[in-house]
Structures are given as structure tokens and as C-alpha cells.
Design an enzyme around this catalytic site. Structure first.
Site, short mmCIF file in Angstrom:
data_model
loop_
_atom_site.label_atom_id
_atom_site.label_comp_id
_atom_site.label_asym_id
_atom_site.label_seq_id
_atom_site.Cartn_x
_atom_site.Cartn_y
_atom_site.Cartn_z
N THR B 175 0.86 -1.18 0.00
CA THR B 175 0.00 0.00 0.00
C THR B 175 0.90 1.24 0.00
O THR B 175 2.08 1.15 0.34
CB THR B 175 -0.88 0.02 1.26
OG1 THR B 175 -0.01 0.04 2.40
CG2 THR B 175 -1.74 -1.22 1.33
N GLU B 323 -5.75 -3.81 -1.22
CA GLU B 323 -6.20 -4.88 -0.33
C GLU B 323 -7.33 -5.71 -0.96
O GLU B 323 -7.79 -6.69 -0.38
CB GLU B 323 -6.71 -4.29 1.00
CG GLU B 323 -5.62 -3.72 1.89
CD GLU B 323 -5.30 -2.25 1.60
OE1 GLU B 323 -5.64 -1.77 0.50
OE2 GLU B 323 -4.71 -1.60 2.48
N LYS B 432 -16.40 14.72 12.22
CA LYS B 432 -17.48 14.22 13.09
C LYS B 432 -17.96 15.36 13.97
O LYS B 432 -17.37 15.67 14.99
CB LYS B 432 -16.96 13.04 13.90
CG LYS B 432 -16.61 11.85 13.00
CD LYS B 432 -15.87 10.74 13.71
CE LYS B 432 -15.40 9.68 12.73
NZ LYS B 432 -14.18 10.05 11.98
N TRP B 437 -21.78 13.36 10.29
CA TRP B 437 -20.53 13.34 9.54
C TRP B 437 -20.57 14.36 8.41
O TRP B 437 -21.54 14.43 7.65
CB TRP B 437 -20.28 11.95 8.94
CG TRP B 437 -19.90 10.92 9.98
CD1 TRP B 437 -19.77 11.12 11.32
CD2 TRP B 437 -19.62 9.54 9.76
NE1 TRP B 437 -19.43 9.96 11.96
CE2 TRP B 437 -19.33 8.96 11.03
CE3 TRP B 437 -19.58 8.73 8.64
CZ2 TRP B 437 -18.99 7.61 11.19
CZ3 TRP B 437 -19.25 7.38 8.80
CH2 TRP B 437 -18.95 6.83 10.05
#
Lengths: 534, 534
Positions: B175, B323, B432, B437
Site C-alpha cells: 500500500t 487490499e 465528526k 458526519w
């Protein structure tokens, strides 16, 4: 070193779950046994499959249980597919056209504990019932029986499809058994999911959310070639004809449901053509069919041409076997064929096709040596792959793979330089004359191209010098006058000289098997001394 | 009860063998590092891969060995793919754009025993070399080094690809590691084959023998999204651009190689557009592109529209992760969208897409409760499936799956009733505020739509009452004059009132990561007290 990806089993239930979540409103249209048109979708079919599964569990069906079906292509049969297999039980789909003896044999061999049947098979079931000791429950797929079960089984919000080993058995089909008893092929979740993933590919069945698939191929015929699963995976619309396989019904379904893709045996397409001729219909105007898949037996050239010219559709030859899940090869054209004249394209479409990724094919000689892909060498066709049989159910027939793990298809074939497979004959029917092989099918096809011949069978008969030589049996058309000498003269300009039958006999009828094939085993016994005594 | 189908492992070598046998003459065209156009096909690529494999074995590479590559998309890199993975060794494809520190880290972490590199990376390799103790052999992918090895290794007619457990590791990608060290994802043969089978499907990449695939996406970027394997499986032509990713090179390849399908990141398509504008080209006349896949980051609406209007091509959004092998969702239209006006089709194409069969997605709230697919609920995006990571290489980061076996993508998303996923923000960047959100990305996109703003970053900053509130940092365009009040007024007519930033600050520059993203972690540290002290 092992990779570190999630270890998730490939299970058939995952295809239904995908369909419910991503294709909930896609049509599943059934022409029912009762004669109605029934419309449902994956949302409802998923919910009903879970309710059916809950009922099955309460009635003792669990992993490894055997559940039989004698049923046509309808949403109810599809619910049985997903409910039974989703639980880890085994769905044994039974061909209702088998003889009562074979039906009893396979239901007892499979040890089915339940049998679901379409209402029009009730007389057949009544006849068989007393001879089926393992079947504890018979259930008709009608309002009284099947729908009552579902009505009495509310959806359980806590129900989840179980997880288990992907190699677990999912379904069971028996081979037609022209010689000896039928043998079972026990598919697994893994083989089914892998096979389905390939069947949908662009160069295979090319299934997408824009497809409307007509499954003339029965759900009892090798899992309808995997197409129900492909529909669940891709969101293709499903059109299920029930028992209505006549030309008019098929044509109306194609028209009303905007069918783009239809799969069936050549006989069904022939019935469709007869209906079109009788009514003077215009398929190109009425229909949007793009692909007609022909499997089960080879489609004649005229059928390929007619789909092209009259429908604007491609006849896609597919070849496989019960032992192959069933798909082995499909006959797509290659880019280099794009600009060929139609006649030459049809020549290619006549072949059985090229191997699907995952299936390994080879042709071998009598000593097992691998033969070249030159379009000339004829050999026994051997196959291997993750959706090909390892052994028959209960070990019937013993070890069936060669030392390299290949299964003998019982066919003789050529493979050309482009990889196109052409079936030459069944290996038990090919005539072995002085070390060379003569195709009984080629001789029969040539014989029936004579205007006076209705039917022909060619068998290999023991011969003192050449080991075997061809014997031809012909049925004349009513009123036709053809002699032995006429036939030999007709054939001699059309086949190699050493292929010419040593004898041509005229008969009134030829014995046929239950699946409509000439019973050559019987003929070989009857005529075994025909050339020795000559 | 287990099914009785052949137990054959899904191995990457089987895809190469299929390509050699059924697509031997299909073109593989590379624009090499040396600047030449190189043409080969699967017959030769297969033979060279076997020779390379034989050399690797003689030089100590076997199952589980790690082999690194620092290389562009060429036939040589493809040979390494099949040779290394075919042996059961692991191909570690390295992103050459990483910092030297990260390059050293990942080569040492992977314990690569060999490193193959394109000649133009020679200076980089020279710089790193002394810090790579595990690498016993460095090999340049040029005539002197790589071709000498092949020239000295004749084809061994007895060579066969080994058979082994399909869960064996096949390749390794790291990654990008914007926070902390990069982490490795170790793919298996099983995950790779299953992923490839799905990638080719009609509603995904729709790959067939009639396709010509341009892989702008690098072979070092998550296995080029599986496309090399799909080509081997289907017989699609492969076009590999080497290091030549400029607009002119890409356009010429599309034209000369009759490319039907091209996959890359939006930046590359932007460069292509600039070239077209600069030269006044006519893509619809010159090219036959049908599909441009955009992955890696979201394509802007103007790009979708331009591919449609100017190319007659469909921009297919695809979303996934290192992934996830990488494919998770693709954004095809549904049949019901067929007759929508173009503007409404583009609205749908802007979404990330619908889940591929095999990938399970869910969005969850902060307590892990599953949220509805209503297009409104925003939740952490969790994924599961047979080609999704189980754990990172060497266990980096510890247990990464939740109790249900789902991996947290680190993204916040909505999923609508049709199953279309829309990414809202990275979960670490979402703000948040009082239990609700706020998407930093939505605010940034709105800010840069102001004519005076070049670049904007929005971060969540600690707030006494609301837990977090948005802080906006803007870089003005040269000569532009914009005030804090201008921006707030501009935003207030475009976003919900409670989304309005508590503060707007103007800065000269914003810190960027190696992969061209705003370094928000740094900004959050720098401005962590900005609202508390206010």
C-alpha cells in the site's frame, strides 16, 4: 508460503444473495404447468427459497440429504435449486423422459429422501411410488402441496445460509445410460461456481444485466448448463418455459419477453422453424434474439444459416457432457473470421468449438499418445479440469481417469490448428479398419443425403482381414426405390474408397433408445457375423 | 458429502498455458523503455517465460522465493509475471515513484532475493543497492543483461509448470503508506484466478478475443487490475505503453493498435485530452475506443461527458484497493437507464459503482451496526470476499478483520437502493460534528468551484461543543482576491448550513504526499488547536 487473502468458500448461496441484493427487481418469468404466466424476481425468489429451506430443515433435510425433482423449468424448480443446495443438501434433478425402470433405479441409487414433482407427473409418480423405499415425502409443485408448505412457513429473519466446505456436493445428474445402468455425476459448490463464472464470459454465453435468457434446456439437464447461476450472478432476465416447448410457445416467449439469448437442443429449434414456416412469421421483425445456443447434439448447417439469415442471430455451438458440468467447448468465431463470406463462416460454426479456460482437452491414439492439433489426426477425446468428473457417484464404473487425470469422453475428435474441436464419432461406434478409423456418423450423414433414404445406421462388423469393416443399414423413404448398387455408387463419389461399406442392407425400421438415438449396441450384436459368413 | 469433481488447483500458469494453446498468435505490443515498438504473441511469450523460469530455478528461485521488479509495462515485465508466479515464487512489483526510503523499506521487508529493473531505473538502483542486503542478484531488463540470460537458456522440452496448493502466494504489492510504513498485501493463485475470471465478465471489463486492451495502469499497480490474466484467458490483444504515458504516445497507441478498451487513472486521461486539444485531433474519427476505465481516483464529470461526446466511449468507473486485488465495484448502467438523457446518465456514471459478484460490501455506523442502502446513510465501508486481504504481509497492523470477517476500507460511503456505492470521504478525514458526519471532500470540491480558488483542504479540528468542526485552508489562484467572508457566502448557498467551516484560512501552499494527495495528517497536527483557542 501461502497468500494472505480471505479463505471464503465458493458457495451457491452466494449467487442467490448477490442476486437478491443487486438484482432484486429483475424478472423471472415462468410459463407454468398450469398454463399461466408467472412473474417473480430475485427479491421474492430469494425470500421463498429461504422459507422453503427452513421447511426442509424442519423436515430433516440437512447437509448431504438427497432431494429429487421431476420437474420442468419454472420458478418453483429454481427455488428448489437454491433452497436445497444452499443448505448443503444435494438436488437430484431427474429427467422425466427416462423409462420407469431407469427412474426407479436412479431414485433408489441416489437414495432420495424427498421427491418434488410437477403435477402432470402425478400418474408417473403414482406408478413408481411403491418401488421407492427411501422417499419419505412426495410433494407436488402445485398450490395444494408446495404452496401450502410455503404459506405455512413464514420468513425467519434470523435465517442464514450455512457456510461449509466448497467441495461439498450440490447436485446430482445421471448420464442417460444407453449401455448399462445410468451413472450419477455429483457436482460440488466449487465446480458449480467456477463453471458459472466462465459460462457468463463474453466469448461464452455473454450474460449481462442487459440479457434476457430463455432456458429451453431443462433444469434437469446438467443444471441447465449453469444458466440459472449465471443469471443470478449477472442480473440477466430469466425466461422459463415450463413444459411448453412447442414452436408457438417458444416463439411467443421470445417475442413477449424480448429474449436476446436462448439455449436448447437442435430439435427444439427445428420445431420453432416449423412453426415459423406454418404461420409465415418474420423473426427479424418480431424478435431481438442475438444468440441461439445449440447443445446436446450437433446443429445442422441449414440451422446455422437460417438463424443468421432469418433472425440475424448467431447459432453458437456448445459441446460438453453431464460429466463436464457440462461446458467444454463453444464455437465462437475469431477476429480473423470477421470478413469471411457467410458460407465459410458457417463452415466454422459447424465445428463444436474451442476449449473454455479451465478445461484441458487432448486427443490420443489407441496407445494413449497425444495427437497433434492439425485438423486431421483423429483420436479419443480426453478432458480434465476443475468442473470435470473425478469419479461417478458411489464409485460406479471404478476408476475413470487415466494416469494424467484425464477423463475419456468416449468421443473421437479432431482439433485443428486454431483449436477448434470437431467430433467425428462416438469411440464405440467408430469403425477400426486395418488400423485406420472410419466415422460411422460421416457415412450415415452421407447416406441420408440420398433422396430415397430416410434413415441410416453404420456399424463396425468383425472382418477376417481388416479387423472391422462398415456395414450400412438403410430405411427407404415411402415409395422410394433404391438398390444396394445405387447406394454404393452414390457413396463412392462422396467418401474415400476404403470407407465404402462392405455391405448395404435395407430394413424397415431401426431400433431407437429412449433418448432418440439409434441403438447401435443392439445392431452390432444382431449383425456381428454378417461379414464373417460372407 | 463431498462432490466428486476433479480436485485441480487454480494456478496462474494455467492461464498462460491456455493462452499459448488457444491464442498463440494474438498480439502483445510493447512500447519499450528503449523507445522501440516490440511485437510478440502468447506463443513466444510462453516459451520465453518457461526459459526464464528454468534460469530462475537454476539460480535458486523456488516456491516462496521473493523476486522484485522496478519496471514499466512491457513484454519483459509480463514474462516475469508468468515465470516467477508459475514457479510458485512471489513477484513483488514495486512502485518506482515511491521515495527512496520507502523503496528500501519495502524491498527489505519483502526480503527480495532478486531485483529486475528497467534500464532507466539504473541510477535509482545504484543509489539503493548498498542498503538492500537480501538482494543477491540485480538484473537490468535490457539486451545486455536480461536478454543474455534468455539467450543462454534454451527451451527445455521437459519443463512443466509445477502444481501446488492454490492458496500459495503469487504476488506482493505494498500500500502507498501515507501513514506509517507501507504494508504488503500477499495475493494467492486462488485469489488471482477468481478475480481474473470476474474481471473479464460482460458487465465488468467485457474482455473477449475481439478486444484490444491498453494497459495504462502499471503492472506494478495491484497486478494491473488483473488485466494481463484476463488477456491470457480470453485472447484479448494487449497493448503495453512502457514508460510512455504522455498524451501523444497514448493517442498513437490507441490509433495504431485499434484499442477498444483502456484502463488508467484519471490523470492520464486528462493528459490525453490536453494533447487532443493542443493538436486539434478528432478521436471519434481516429480511434475505436469503446470503454475507458478510470480507477485509482474519481473521474470528474467533465471527463465522463468528454469520453461520451468526443470518443463515443463509455467511461467506466471502477473502485477497489490494493487490499482488494483490486476490484470491488464497477459503475455500469442498468437497463432502466438506457433511455435517460445524457446528463442523468453522467450523474450515475459519477458514482463508484455496484459490487462485483464475489465481493460483499456493507456500510456500518460507529458502533458497527449495518446501515441501509438508501443513498443517504453514510457509514464506514467494510468489504469481504475471496480476493480480499485477510491480514497484511508478516502480520503488519495485526488483526484487520472485524468479527464477521470484514475488512475496513478506511472509506466512508453511501450505497443507494440500486446498489450504487458513492465514496464520501476517507474515514480519517471525515469531520465528526455532534454525531453527524461532514465530508471534507464535498467541501473541498465546492471550494475549488469558486473561480478564485486553486486548491482547498478541509480538516476536522477539535471543538469544545461539537467534538469536531471543519476548518478550511485555501490557496488562491494567482492574482485572485477572495476574502474569508466571500468564501463563507459562496459556500452557504451550496452546502448545508451546519457544514459551513468555522474558519477559512488562506495559505500559500498545501503540503502534498508522494502520491499527490494533500497531507492532511500534517495539517491536522498543525492546526489542532485552531478552534479551541478561538
Amino acid at each position: 508460503m501461502l497468500g494472505q487473502m480471505q479463505d471464503q468458500p465458493l458457495l451457491i448461496s452466494s449467487m442467490l444473495e448477490h442476486a437478491e441484493r443487486y438484482h432484486p427487481d429483475v424478472d423471472i418469468v415462468s410459463h407454468t404447468v398450469e398454463g399461466t404466466v408467472h412473474r417473480t424476481n430475485w427479491r421474492d425468489l430469494g425470500a421463498r427459497s429461504r422459507r422453503l429451506a427452513a421447511w426442509l430443515v424442519r423436515n430433516g433435510v440437512g447437509q448431504g440429504s438427497m432431494v429429487g425433482t421431476l420437474a420442468w423449468n419454472t420458478h418453483r424448480h429454481l427455488e428448489l435449486y437454491f433452497a436445497v443446495m444452499g443448505l448443503g443438501a444435494v438436488l437430484h434433478t431427474i429427467n422425466p423422459r427416462l423409462s420407469p425402470e431407469h427412474l426407479s433405479f436412479i431414485i433408489n441409487d441416489a437414495e432420495d429422501s424427498m421427491l418434488f414433482y410437477d403435477a402432470n407427473f402425478a400418474p408417473l409418480v403414482a406408478q413408481l411410488k411403491d418401488g421407492l423405499p427411501t422417499v419419505q415425502r412426495f410433494c407436488a409443485l402445485n398450490a395444494d402441496d408446495y404452496e401450502s408448505i410455503l404459506a405455512a412457513t413464514p420468513e425467519d429473519p434470523l435465517f442464514r445460509w450455512p457456510k461449509f466446505d466448497e467441495r461439498s456436493a450440490s447436485s446430482l445428474c445421471y448420464t442417460s445410460g444407453t449401455t448399462g445402468n445410468p451413472k450419477g455425476v455429483l457436482y460440488s459448490h466449487r465446480s458449480t461456481v467456477l463453471h458459472s463464472m466462465m459460462v457468463g464470459m463474453p466469448d461464452l454465453m455473454n450474460a449481462s444485466a442487459n440479457s434476457s435468457l430463455l432456458l429451453v434446456v431443462p433444469l434437469f439437464h446438467v443444471n441447465a448448463w449453469g444458466l440459472p447461476y449465471v443469471a443470478a450472478m449477472t442480473g440477466a432476465k430469466l425466461v422459463l418455459p415450463g413444459p411448453h416447448l412447442d414452436g408457438n410457445s417458444i416463439y411467443q416467449m421470445m417475442k413477449n419477453e424480448r429474449v436476446t439469448f436462448a439455449a436448447g437442443v437442435p430439435t427444439v429449434w427445428q420445431m420453432l422453424f416449423q412453426h415459423i414456416d406454418a404461420k409465415g412469421l418474420d423473426p427479424r421483425a418480431d424478435l431481438c434474439l442475438r444468440t441461439a445456443v445449440a447443445g446436446g447434439s450437433a446443429a445442422p448447417r441449414a440451422m446455422i444459416e437460417r438463424f443468421d439469415r432469418e433472425f440475424g442471430a448467431f447459432l453458437l455451438h456448445a459441446w460438453g457432457m453431464t460429466e463436464m458440468s457440462p461446458l467444454g467447448v463453444v464455437c465462437q468465431l475469431l477476429p480473423k473470421h470477421a470478413n469471411l463470406p457467410a458460407e465459410q463462416r458457417y463452415d466454422i460454426q459447424m465445428k463444436q468449438g474451442r476449449a473454455v479456460y479451465g478445461v484441458q482437452l487432448r486427443i490420443v491414439d489407441e496407445d494413449g499418445a497425444i495427437l497433434p492439433h492439425d485438423g486431421v489426426a483423429r483420436g479419443r477425446l480426453m478432458v480434465s479440469g476443475p468442473w470435470i468428473v473425478d469419479r461417478y457417484f458411489k464409485g460406479a464404473g471404478g476408476d475413470i481417469l487415466d494416469a494424467d487425470g484425464f477423463f475419456d469422453t468416449g468421443d473421437v475428435a479432431t482439433i485443428d490448428a486454431d483449436g477448434y474441436l470437431t467430433l467425428v464419432d462416438r469411440s464405440k461406434d467408430v469403425i477400426k479398419s486395418g488400423g485406420e478409423w472410419i466415422s460411422s456418423i460421416d457415412l450415415e450423414n452421407t447416406a441420408v443425403s440420398h433422396p430415397g433414404i430416410a434413415l441410416a445406421a453404420v456399424i463396425g462388423v468383425a472382418h477376417a482381414k481388416w479387423q472391422e469393416r462398415p456395414l450400412m443399414l438403410c430405411v427407404k423413404k415411402p415409395g422410394a426405390s433404391v438398390t444396394r448398387e445405387d447406394m454404393l455408387a452414390f457413396l463412392s463419389s462422396r467418401v474415400a474408397k476404403w470407407w465404402l461399406p462392405d455391405e448395404v442392407l435395407f430394413v424397415d425400421t431401426l431400433p431407437m433408445t429412449a433418448t432418440g438415438k439409434i441403438y447401435k449396441l443392439g445392431l452390432r450384436q444382431q449383425y456381428k457375423d454378417a461379414l464373417l459368413s460372407a
